[in-house]
Design a protein around this motif. Structure first.
Motif, PDB file in Angstrom:
ATOM      1  N   ALA A 134      -0.765 -48.307 -21.667  1.00  0.00           N
ATOM      2  CA  ALA A 134      -0.007 -48.448 -22.916  1.00  0.00           C
ATOM      3  C   ALA A 134       0.573 -47.114 -23.364  1.00  0.00           C
ATOM      4  CB  ALA A 134      -0.906 -49.049 -24.001  1.00  0.00           C
ATOM      5  N   GLY A 175       3.792 -44.047 -22.623  1.00  0.00           N
ATOM      6  CA  GLY A 175       5.253 -44.060 -22.662  1.00  0.00           C
ATOM      7  C   GLY A 175       5.863 -44.890 -21.535  1.00  0.00           C
ATOM      8  N   ALA A 176       5.264 -44.825 -20.353  1.00  0.00           N
ATOM      9  CA  ALA A 176       5.801 -45.582 -19.220  1.00  0.00           C
ATOM     10  C   ALA A 176       5.674 -47.084 -19.474  1.00  0.00           C
ATOM     11  CB  ALA A 176       5.077 -45.193 -17.940  1.00  0.00           C
ATOM     12  N   ASN A 233      -5.122 -52.256 -21.875  1.00  0.00           N
ATOM     13  CA  ASN A 233      -5.262 -50.803 -21.876  1.00  0.00           C
ATOM     14  C   ASN A 233      -6.696 -50.444 -22.235  1.00  0.00           C
ATOM     15  OD1 ASN A 233      -3.981 -48.204 -21.610  1.00  0.00           O
ATOM     16  ND2 ASN A 233      -4.369 -47.923 -23.802  1.00  0.00           N
ATOM     17  N   LYS A 265      -3.944 -48.900 -28.647  1.00  0.00           N
ATOM     18  CA  LYS A 265      -2.602 -48.491 -28.196  1.00  0.00           C
ATOM     19  C   LYS A 265      -1.810 -49.692 -27.680  1.00  0.00           C
ATOM     20  CE  LYS A 265      -2.135 -44.612 -25.812  1.00  0.00           C
ATOM     21  NZ  LYS A 265      -2.519 -43.602 -24.790  1.00  0.00           N
ATOM     22  N   TRP A 272      -9.436 -54.700 -21.804  1.00  0.00           N
ATOM     23  CA  TRP A 272      -9.402 -53.997 -20.513  1.00  0.00           C
ATOM     24  C   TRP A 272     -10.338 -54.686 -19.514  1.00  0.00           C
ATOM     25  CZ3 TRP A 272      -6.305 -51.083 -17.936  1.00  0.00           C
ATOM     26  CH2 TRP A 272      -6.757 -50.213 -16.943  1.00  0.00           C
ATOM     27  N   LEU A 305      -3.629 -43.750 -13.055  1.00  0.00           N
ATOM     28  CA  LEU A 305      -4.712 -43.955 -12.097  1.00  0.00           C
ATOM     29  C   LEU A 305      -4.141 -44.278 -10.716  1.00  0.00           C
ATOM     30  CD1 LEU A 305      -7.055 -46.022 -14.411  1.00  0.00           C
ATOM     31  CD2 LEU A 305      -7.360 -43.650 -13.673  1.00  0.00           C
TER      32      LEU A 305
HETATM   33  P1  ATR Z   1       2.689 -41.977 -19.853  1.00  0.00           P
HETATM   34  O1  ATR Z   1       3.458 -41.566 -21.070  1.00  0.00           O
HETATM   35  O2  ATR Z   1       3.133 -41.326 -18.584  1.00  0.00           O
HETATM   36  O3  ATR Z   1       2.558 -43.442 -19.713  1.00  0.00           O
HETATM   37  P2  ATR Z   1       0.159 -41.511 -21.198  1.00  0.00           P
HETATM   38  O4  ATR Z   1       0.812 -41.778 -22.489  1.00  0.00           O
HETATM   39  O5  ATR Z   1      -0.734 -40.327 -21.083  1.00  0.00           O
HETATM   40  O6  ATR Z   1       1.225 -41.321 -20.038  1.00  0.00           O
HETATM   41  O7  ATR Z   1      -0.598 -42.842 -20.747  1.00  0.00           O
HETATM   42  C1  ATR Z   1      -1.499 -42.830 -19.689  1.00  0.00           C
HETATM   43  C2  ATR Z   1      -2.070 -44.241 -19.524  1.00  0.00           C
HETATM   44  O8  ATR Z   1      -3.053 -44.226 -18.494  1.00  0.00           O
HETATM   45  C3  ATR Z   1      -2.756 -44.735 -20.778  1.00  0.00           C
HETATM   46  O9  ATR Z   1      -2.580 -46.135 -20.869  1.00  0.00           O
HETATM   47  C4  ATR Z   1      -4.229 -44.395 -20.485  1.00  0.00           C
HETATM   48  O10 ATR Z   1      -5.170 -45.188 -21.172  1.00  0.00           O
HETATM   49  P3  ATR Z   1      -5.671 -44.740 -22.651  1.00  0.00           P
HETATM   50  O11 ATR Z   1      -4.581 -45.150 -23.590  1.00  0.00           O
HETATM   51  O12 ATR Z   1      -6.932 -45.497 -22.866  1.00  0.00           O
HETATM   52  O13 ATR Z   1      -5.859 -43.256 -22.610  1.00  0.00           O
HETATM   53  C5  ATR Z   1      -4.292 -44.697 -19.014  1.00  0.00           C
HETATM   54  N1  ATR Z   1      -5.416 -44.029 -18.376  1.00  0.00           N
HETATM   55  C6  ATR Z   1      -5.523 -42.725 -18.043  1.00  0.00           C
HETATM   56  N2  ATR Z   1      -6.711 -42.471 -17.470  1.00  0.00           N
HETATM   57  C7  ATR Z   1      -7.401 -43.650 -17.460  1.00  0.00           C
HETATM   58  C8  ATR Z   1      -8.692 -44.063 -16.989  1.00  0.00           C
HETATM   59  N3  ATR Z   1      -9.538 -43.198 -16.414  1.00  0.00           N
HETATM   60  N4  ATR Z   1      -9.045 -45.370 -17.135  1.00  0.00           N
HETATM   61  C9  ATR Z   1      -8.200 -46.253 -17.712  1.00  0.00           C
HETATM   62  N5  ATR Z   1      -6.969 -45.930 -18.171  1.00  0.00           N
HETATM   63  C10 ATR Z   1      -6.568 -44.649 -18.041  1.00  0.00           C
END
Ligand code: ATR
Length: 274
Positions: free
Chosen positions: A129, A131-132, A152, A157, A174, A193
Motif C-alpha cells: 500500500a 506509492g507503487a 498490506n 495504509k 495481511w 519484498l
Molecule cells: P513504494 O512507494 O515504492 O511503494 P513504500 O511506500 O515504502 O514504497 O511501500 C513499501 C511497501 O512494501 C509497503 O506496502 C510495505 O508495507 P508496510 O506499509 O506495512 O510498511 C511493504 N513491505 C515492506 N517490507 C515488508 C515486509 N517485510 N513485510 C510485508 N510488507 C512489507
C-alpha cells in the motif's frame, strides 16, 4: 541539444539514464539525459531553476514524487489521483507540468506481456500500500477492473488507499492474502519484498487459479521468488522491468519529440545493467 534528467536522493541506482540514452542513440536525437542528486530541502529551488540548469524536463524518483507534484503549476489526472509525479516538463511559457506515468507503464506492460489479462481477470489482488500500489490501483480501475482486494502488512495504509479509490477496493487482512487467492485472476506484488537484499514475499499461492496472471513490480532480480514459484505451477508471469520501460515512454516523447518503442533489444540492454 535538448536535455532532461532524473532527480532523486539518492539517484545513483536509477536505470532511467540507461533507457533514455538508449533511445536518444536509437533515434539519432541530439539530446542528453543526466542524473541529478538533489536533497529534499533543495528540490523546490532546483525545479524553479530547471530551465536555468539547462533542462526541458525531468523524471522524478524517490523521495521527491509527492513534492514534485506540489511544485508543479499544472498536473494531469493520473498525477492528481495518485498524489505523486514521476514526469515533469516545461511548457513554452516556462510553466512546470507534472504527470504520473507509472499507472500507464504498469497497464501498458500488462497489455504487452499478458494481453489476455483484460478479458476478464474479474477479481485482482494487490499486495502493498505504498506509492507503487497507489499507481497500480489507479491504473487497474482506469482499465476497468471491477474489484480489487488490497492487503498490506500495515492495514491502516490499505484502508487509507481504499478511502481514496472507493468501494471497488476491498481491504483484507495481511494474513488472509493466501486464502483469498482462489477467486483472483490477477495477483500483483507492489511491495519491495523479493528484491535483491530483501526477504522474499511470503505467500502460499497454491489456491491461485492456473489461469491467473502474476505480476511483480520488483525487477532485480528479474524473476523474483514469487514469479519463479508462479511460473513453476504454470501461471503467466509479468516482471517489473516492463513497467519501468513503459513508464519512460511519455516523458521521452514530451521532451524529445519522438514516441519511442519498448523493444526486446531495449530490454536486453537494460537487463545487462542489472
Ligand atoms: P513504494 O512507494 O515504492 O511503494 P513504500 O511506500 O515504502 O514504497 O511501500 C513499501 C511497501 O512494501 C509497503 O506496502 C510495505 O508495507 P508496510 O506499509 O506495512 O510498511 C511493504 N513491505 C515492506 N517490507 C515488508 C515486509 N517485510 N513485510 C510485508 N510488507 C512489507
Amino acid at each position: 541539444t535538448r536535455r532532461a534528467c532524473v532527480i532523486g536522493w539518492p539517484v545513483e541506482h536509477s536505470r532511467s539514464p540507461v533507457i533514455h540514452r538508449y533511445w536518444l542513440n536509437e533515434y539519432g536525437i541530439d539530446g542528453a539525459y543526466e542524473k541529478e542528486a538533489v536533497k529534499p530541502a533543495n528540490l523546490g529551488r532546483f525545479l524553479e531553476e530547471l530551465s536555468g540548469h539547462g533542462y526541458v524536463g525531468a523524471n522524478v524518483t524517490l523521495p521527491h514524487k509527492e513534492a514534485a507534484l506540489g511544485a508543479a503549476g499544472a498536473a494531469d489526472a493520473a498525477a492528481l489521483a495518485i498524489g505523486a509525479a514521476n514526469t515533469l516538463w516545461l511548457d513554452e511559457k516556462g510553466a512546470l507540468h507534472a504527470s504520473n506515468t507509472d499507472a500507464y507503464g504498469f497497464v501498458t506492460n500488462l497489455d504487452a506481456e499478458a494481453p489476455q489479462w483484460n478479458e476478464g481477470v474479474g477479481l485482482a489482488m494487490v499486495l502493498g500500500a505504498g506509492g507503487a500500489a497507489r499507481a497500480i490501483l489507479y491504473g487497474l480501475l482506469a482499465a476497468g477492473v471491477p474489484r480489487i482486494l488490497l492487503a498490506n502488512r500495515t492495514k491502516a495504509k490499505a484502508e487509507a488507499l481504499a478511502r481514496v479509490f472507493g468501494p471497488q477496493i476491498e481491504v483484507i487482512d495481511w494474513d488472509e492474502r493466501a486464502a483469498k487467492l482462489s477467486a483472483c485472476g490477477l495477483l500483483i506484488n507492489s511491495t519491495s519484498l523479493g528484491m535483491t537484499g530483501q526477504p522474499p514475499l511470503d505467500i502460499d499461492i497454491s489456491a491461485l487459479p492456473g489461469s491467473a496472471i502474476v505480476a511483480d513490480i520488483v525487477y532485480a532480480p528479474l524473476l523474483t521468488p514469487l514469479l519463479v514459484e508462479a511460473a513453476k505451477r504454470g501461471n503467466a508471469v509479468v516482471d517489473g522491468l516492463g513497467m519501468l520501460l513503459h513508464q519512460a515512454v511519455p516523458g521521452f516523447e514530451r521532451w524529445f519529440g519522438v514516441r519511442p518503442h519498448v523493444t526486446p533489444a531495449l530490454r536486453a540492454h537494460v537487463v545487462a545493467t542489472l
